[in-house]
Write an enzyme that holds these catalytic residues in place. Structure first.
Site, mmCIF file in Angstrom:
data_model
loop_
_atom_site.group_PDB
_atom_site.id
_atom_site.type_symbol
_atom_site.label_atom_id
_atom_site.label_comp_id
_atom_site.label_asym_id
_atom_site.label_seq_id
_atom_site.Cartn_x
_atom_site.Cartn_y
_atom_site.Cartn_z
ATOM 1 N N HIS A 177 -6.815 -4.960 10.079
ATOM 2 C CA HIS A 177 -6.686 -4.778 8.863
ATOM 3 C C HIS A 177 -5.422 -5.212 8.305
ATOM 4 C CE1 HIS A 177 -4.320 -0.478 9.430
ATOM 5 N NE2 HIS A 177 -3.471 -1.570 9.621
ATOM 6 N N ASN A 236 -7.355 -3.041 14.401
ATOM 7 C CA ASN A 236 -8.655 -3.398 14.111
ATOM 8 C C ASN A 236 -8.844 -4.490 13.104
ATOM 9 O OD1 ASN A 236 -7.364 -2.358 11.645
ATOM 10 N ND2 ASN A 236 -9.020 -0.718 11.502
ATOM 11 N N GLU A 257 -9.565 -2.155 5.284
ATOM 12 C CA GLU A 257 -10.071 -1.876 6.932
ATOM 13 C C GLU A 257 -11.251 -2.602 6.864
ATOM 14 O OE1 GLU A 257 -8.198 -0.048 8.751
ATOM 15 O OE2 GLU A 257 -7.659 1.807 7.866
ATOM 16 N N ASP A 272 0.844 -1.224 -0.003
ATOM 17 C CA ASP A 272 0.057 0.021 -0.181
ATOM 18 C C ASP A 272 0.784 1.163 0.047
ATOM 19 O OD1 ASP A 272 0.972 -0.313 2.620
ATOM 20 O OD2 ASP A 272 -0.877 -0.782 3.436
HETATM 21 P P1 PGA Z 1 2.475 -1.788 12.769
HETATM 22 O O1 PGA Z 1 1.421 -1.684 11.737
HETATM 23 O O2 PGA Z 1 3.548 -2.796 12.439
HETATM 24 O O3 PGA Z 1 3.111 -0.218 12.619
HETATM 25 O O4 PGA Z 1 1.879 -2.088 14.129
HETATM 26 C C1 PGA Z 1 0.788 -2.660 11.458
HETATM 27 C C2 PGA Z 1 -0.310 -2.383 10.640
HETATM 28 O O5 PGA Z 1 -1.153 -1.408 10.749
HETATM 29 O O6 PGA Z 1 -0.497 -3.145 9.395
#
Ligand code: PGA
Length: 243
Positions: free
Chosen positions: A138, A136, A143, A67
């Site tokens: 995702h 959450n 999302e 992304d």
């Molecule tokens: P993080 O993010 O590795 O910074 O916890 C993970 C994500 O949001 O996919």
């Protein structure tokens, strides 16, 4: 799903690096699906170390990222292109012209998304897709929602994602509200999936995706359907797994 619990962040990172290195050594011209975020930083450090030691060669590999924020150029310090160059690509012997991240400044975003999926198909699919996990649920920027998209698409970031990612920006207003993300189809078509998570804040979501019901409100729960998923967590992130 295969779940591996390592003692701490460092061990999780080393184990995940080993999984990736095995794929690259088996298939030097492999396609690596890569992820950004805090979690893979240790894994990328390990890959750099192994590359410098001559234990892994990226010269024939192609990388494709999940992304990118809409509105940030690759030179912006919080863009995912910048992150990938800074944390990995600038330090390994990968051919930069074969590293792909969606273009957050594309004039025609729909076309950018379509081309991204076509690129993945033309490359012959992804051999191993690395994933972090949002609190959450995702994956990429898919999302929680009533409906999920198969294809690469433009998405609104969830409020909780904007809040979580504001730690990297001067203030929350600077966090982009939209992103281009690979869809669930792109992720689920990968031949192998490697999800990593660390720390107590991820314990609840890890238990949910490993053992909970499959629901679009927890996008990563769909990984339960994939035939080759390995989840590597540290003890804190694995603390609520029952089995
Ligand atoms: P993080 O993010 O590795 O910074 O916890 C993970 C994500 O949001 O996919």
């Amino acid at each position: 799903m295969k779940i591996i619990v390592e003692k701490n962040y460092e061990e999780m990172s080393k184990r995940a690096a080993l999984e990736m290195v095995n794929i690259i050594n088996e298939k030097p011209n492999c396609v690596l699906g890569l992820a950004t975020g805090s979690t893979p930083e240790g894994l990328y450090k390990e890959l750099i170390k192994l590359n410098k030691e001559g234990k892994v060669d990226f010269s024939k590999a192609t990388t494709i990222n999940l992304d990118e924020y809409v509105g940030l150029s690759g030179e912006h310090s919080q863009s995912y292109r910048y992150f990938m160059n800074d944390r990995l690509f600038n330090h390994i012997n990968v051919d930069k012209s074969r590293t792909f991240v969606p273009n957050g400044l594309a004039e025609n975003i729909e076309l950018e998304c379509k081309n991204y999926d076509e690129r993945i198909a033309k490359l012959g699919g992804i051999d191993i897709q690395l994933l972090g996990i949002g609190n959450n649920g995702h994956i990429g920027f898919n999302e929680p929602a009533d409906y999920l998209s198969m294809d690469t698409h433009l998405t609104d970031l969830a409020k909780s994602t904007i809040e979580a990612n504001s730690r990297f920006f001067d203030n929350i207003d600077e966090v982009p509200k939209k992103a281009i993300t690979m869809g669930l189809g792109g992720i689920m078509r990968a031949r192998k999936i490697l999800l990593i998570a660390s720390g107590a804040s991820k314990a609840e979501i890890i238990a949910k995706i490993a053992e909970g019901k499959i629901t679009t409100q927890v996008p990563a729960s769909i990984l339960q359907v994939h035939h080759d998923v390995t989840i590597i967590v540290d003890e804190e992130a694995g603390a609520l797994i029952r089995k």
